[in-house]
Design a protein around this motif. Structure first.
Motif, mmCIF file in Angstrom:
data_model
loop_
_atom_site.group_PDB
_atom_site.id
_atom_site.type_symbol
_atom_site.label_atom_id
_atom_site.label_comp_id
_atom_site.label_asym_id
_atom_site.label_seq_id
_atom_site.Cartn_x
_atom_site.Cartn_y
_atom_site.Cartn_z
ATOM 1 N N VAL A 96 1.220 -1.192 -0.178
ATOM 2 C CA VAL A 96 0.233 0.142 0.291
ATOM 3 C C VAL A 96 0.464 1.368 -0.601
ATOM 4 O O VAL A 96 0.726 2.312 -0.528
ATOM 5 N N ALA A 97 1.753 1.348 0.697
ATOM 6 C CA ALA A 97 2.626 2.787 1.123
ATOM 7 C C ALA A 97 3.681 2.966 -0.629
ATOM 8 O O ALA A 97 3.798 3.496 -0.513
ATOM 9 N N VAL A 115 3.166 8.680 3.718
ATOM 10 C CA VAL A 115 2.568 7.781 3.608
ATOM 11 C C VAL A 115 1.183 7.361 4.702
ATOM 12 O O VAL A 115 0.369 7.773 4.546
ATOM 13 N N ASP A 116 1.937 8.511 5.832
ATOM 14 C CA ASP A 116 0.950 8.156 7.366
ATOM 15 C C ASP A 116 0.366 8.942 6.680
ATOM 16 O O ASP A 116 -1.203 8.805 7.471
ATOM 17 N N GLU A 117 0.641 10.613 6.197
ATOM 18 C CA GLU A 117 -0.203 11.713 6.814
ATOM 19 C C GLU A 117 -1.196 11.305 5.500
ATOM 20 O O GLU A 117 -2.791 11.842 5.875
ATOM 21 N N TRP A 118 -0.797 10.492 4.160
ATOM 22 C CA TRP A 118 -2.317 10.234 3.216
ATOM 23 C C TRP A 118 -2.921 8.756 3.761
ATOM 24 O O TRP A 118 -4.150 9.222 3.814
ATOM 25 N N LEU A 119 -2.437 8.134 4.317
ATOM 26 C CA LEU A 119 -3.384 7.024 5.120
ATOM 27 C C LEU A 119 -4.288 7.578 6.534
ATOM 28 O O LEU A 119 -5.449 7.269 5.261
ATOM 29 N N PRO A 125 -6.149 2.710 8.537
ATOM 30 C CA PRO A 125 -5.243 2.320 9.135
ATOM 31 C C PRO A 125 -3.561 2.605 8.915
ATOM 32 O O PRO A 125 -3.810 2.245 8.026
ATOM 33 N N LEU A 126 -2.916 3.548 10.013
ATOM 34 C CA LEU A 126 -1.299 3.029 9.752
ATOM 35 C C LEU A 126 -1.243 1.507 9.788
ATOM 36 O O LEU A 126 -0.178 1.512 8.811
ATOM 37 N N SER A 127 -1.450 0.523 10.204
ATOM 38 C CA SER A 127 -1.233 -0.611 9.703
ATOM 39 C C SER A 127 -1.723 -1.323 8.320
ATOM 40 O O SER A 127 -0.816 -1.834 8.057
ATOM 41 N N CYS A 128 -2.429 -0.162 7.419
ATOM 42 C CA CYS A 128 -1.862 -0.634 6.602
ATOM 43 C C CYS A 128 -1.421 -0.517 4.560
ATOM 44 O O CYS A 128 -0.818 -1.053 4.587
ATOM 45 N N ALA A 129 -0.145 -0.069 5.653
ATOM 46 C CA ALA A 129 1.382 0.995 4.845
ATOM 47 C C ALA A 129 2.140 -0.159 4.244
ATOM 48 O O ALA A 129 2.193 -0.578 3.287
ATOM 49 N N ASP A 130 2.244 -1.659 5.284
ATOM 50 C CA ASP A 130 2.535 -2.687 4.341
ATOM 51 C C ASP A 130 1.847 -3.810 3.728
ATOM 52 O O ASP A 130 2.640 -4.868 3.142
ATOM 53 N N ARG A 131 0.945 -3.715 3.900
ATOM 54 C CA ARG A 131 -0.450 -4.401 3.321
ATOM 55 C C ARG A 131 -0.244 -4.680 1.870
ATOM 56 O O ARG A 131 0.343 -3.684 1.615
ATOM 57 N N GLY A 138 -12.349 -3.982 -0.960
ATOM 58 C CA GLY A 138 -12.951 -3.148 -2.136
ATOM 59 C C GLY A 138 -12.592 -1.290 -1.680
ATOM 60 O O GLY A 138 -12.312 -0.643 -2.307
ATOM 61 N N GLY A 139 -13.192 -1.256 -0.959
ATOM 62 C CA GLY A 139 -13.850 0.169 -0.562
ATOM 63 C C GLY A 139 -12.165 0.573 -0.330
ATOM 64 O O GLY A 139 -11.701 2.126 -0.186
ATOM 65 N N GLN A 140 -11.568 -0.282 0.934
ATOM 66 C CA GLN A 140 -10.048 0.956 0.836
ATOM 67 C C GLN A 140 -9.264 0.319 -0.177
ATOM 68 O O GLN A 140 -7.852 1.322 -0.025
ATOM 69 N N GLN A 141 -9.188 -0.327 -1.187
ATOM 70 C CA GLN A 141 -8.667 -0.641 -2.043
ATOM 71 C C GLN A 141 -9.037 1.123 -3.120
ATOM 72 O O GLN A 141 -7.763 1.393 -3.696
ATOM 73 N N GLN A 142 -9.741 1.855 -2.963
ATOM 74 C CA GLN A 142 -10.118 3.040 -3.460
ATOM 75 C C GLN A 142 -9.508 3.740 -2.708
ATOM 76 O O GLN A 142 -8.949 5.077 -4.025
ATOM 77 N N ARG A 143 -9.998 3.815 -1.584
ATOM 78 C CA ARG A 143 -9.132 5.479 -0.862
ATOM 79 C C ARG A 143 -7.684 4.626 -1.165
ATOM 80 O O ARG A 143 -7.209 6.527 -1.039
ATOM 81 N N VAL A 144 -7.109 4.001 -1.278
ATOM 82 C CA VAL A 144 -5.499 3.572 -1.504
ATOM 83 C C VAL A 144 -5.435 4.430 -2.657
ATOM 84 O O VAL A 144 -3.679 5.538 -2.836
#
Length: 355
Positions: A96-97, A115-119, A125-131, A138-144
């Motif tokens: 994600v990052a 990256v943390d700021e954009w998340l 959540p910041l924990s998404c960064a390395d996933r 699907g909704g989270q992917q659109q936010r990324v």
């Protein structure tokens, strides 16, 4: 972010005109929803603004800089436009990052710049960064995808049907999150969609594109309540069109004498009524007789939970018989049973179109 100004934009393919003199201004920091049916030219307009297609005529300015004219064509990569597609188009082999910083200079990519700021901005959540993207909904992917579009600080963000692949419940949640993120970023954005509820709920203004022309640009409530034509009325929400006769700021039709906002109309007109304007009352609870023209019979009920759609037949003779049925919207738990006789009344002003 910057203003977007489009003037006299034409685009043709092989002699077939797709855009016909489009004029549109999107103010700095605002979100305009570009709404139209399939084949209206929405995608062509988006691709021309982004620089993927060259206009046949007309100009496009972004932040005071002309990016499209008869004399010049700034390539897509130099227009500083953030683009969010229908599927998000994230790179599956990147985290994600890494997706978010993909469009940044190399040293900023290595440092995972902001990256943390954009998340946080897009509500993840910041924990998404390395996933990897496939581990997100699907909704989270659109936010990324939105975070990736915003990260290079573009002049303009274009959203191309970004919620069409999401299921209904996820779509509403993601829309809300995207609107909030764009507002927090101060983004100037254009949302391209064929979904009326999406356009009305997200756009500060809605621009209706019809057969290559912009036929109305207005705030969502104005567009819905006072569409400029029968076509717009029927496309944006559900509309009941009845024949009538107008004079002195009112019109007579099958549902009685109704108030018009335009006092200049005279003679035969088509009257546009929204189904939720039609009040449905028990016949026993009002002074009406068999000759009352507003007495109707409920012929069908479509139940949606929070509300219900009623199909009604007027008991007395109708000018519109054979042309249009009467449809009304009512609160779901108050929906009358099929066969019930009711009396109809119209609440508020209605719009009429001269013949």
């Amino acid at each position: 972010m910057s203003d977007l100004i489009i003037r006299g934009l034409h685009k043709a393919f092989g002699g077939h005109a797709v855009l016909r003199g489009v004029d549109l201004t999107v103010k700095n920091g605002s979100l305009v929803a570009l709404l139209g049916p399939s084949g209206s030219g929405k995608s062509t307009l988006l691709r021309t603004v982004c620089g993927f297609e060259r206009a046949s005529a007309g100009t496009i300015e972004i932040g005071g800089r002309t990016v499209e004219s008869d004399e010049s064509h700034v390539p897509a990569q130099a227009r500083r436009i953030g683009y969010v597609s229908q599927e998000g188009a994230l790179f599956p082999h990147l985290s994600v990052a890494q997706n978010i910083v993909f469009g940044l200079p190399r040293h900023e990519r290595r440092a995972r710049y902001r990256v943390d700021e954009w998340l946080e901005l897009v509500g993840l959540p910041l924990s998404c960064a390395d996933r990897p993207p496939h581990e997100l909904s699907g909704g989270q992917q659109q936010r990324v995808a939105l975070a990736r579009a915003l990260a290079p600080s573009p002049s303009l963000v274009m959203l191309d049907e970004p919620f069409s692949s999401l299921d209904a419940s996820l779509r509403a949640e993601t829309r809300h999150g995207v609107v909030q993120a764009l507002a927090r970023a101060g983004a100037t954005a254009v949302l391209v969609t064929h979904d009326q509820s999406e356009a009305l709920s997200m756009g500060q203004e809605v621009a209706v594109l019809w057969d290559g022309r912009l036929i109305q640009v207005a705030a969502p409530d104005v567009l819905y309540r006072r569409p400029v034509s029968r076509e717009v009325a029927s496309f944006v929400g559900e509309a009941l069109i009845l024949p009538g006769m107008a004079e002195h700021g009112s019109a007579q039709c099958d549902l009685g004498r109704l108030t018009l906002p335009d006092t200049r109309l005279r003679g035969p007109v088509d009257i546009m009524i929204r189904p939720e304007q039609i009040q449905v009352m028990p016949q026993d609870g009002c002074a009406g007789s068999e000759s009352d023209p507003c007495i109707a019979v409920v012929e069908a009920v479509t139940f949606y939970g929070h509300d219900a759609r009623l199909s009604l037949r007027l008991v007395a003779g109708s000018r519109s018989e054979g042309r249009a049925g009467i449809h009304a919207r009512t609160v779901g738990y108050r929906a009358p049973a099929v066969g019930t006789r009711v009396r109809l009344a119209v609440d508020g002003e209605v719009v009429a179109y001269a013949h």
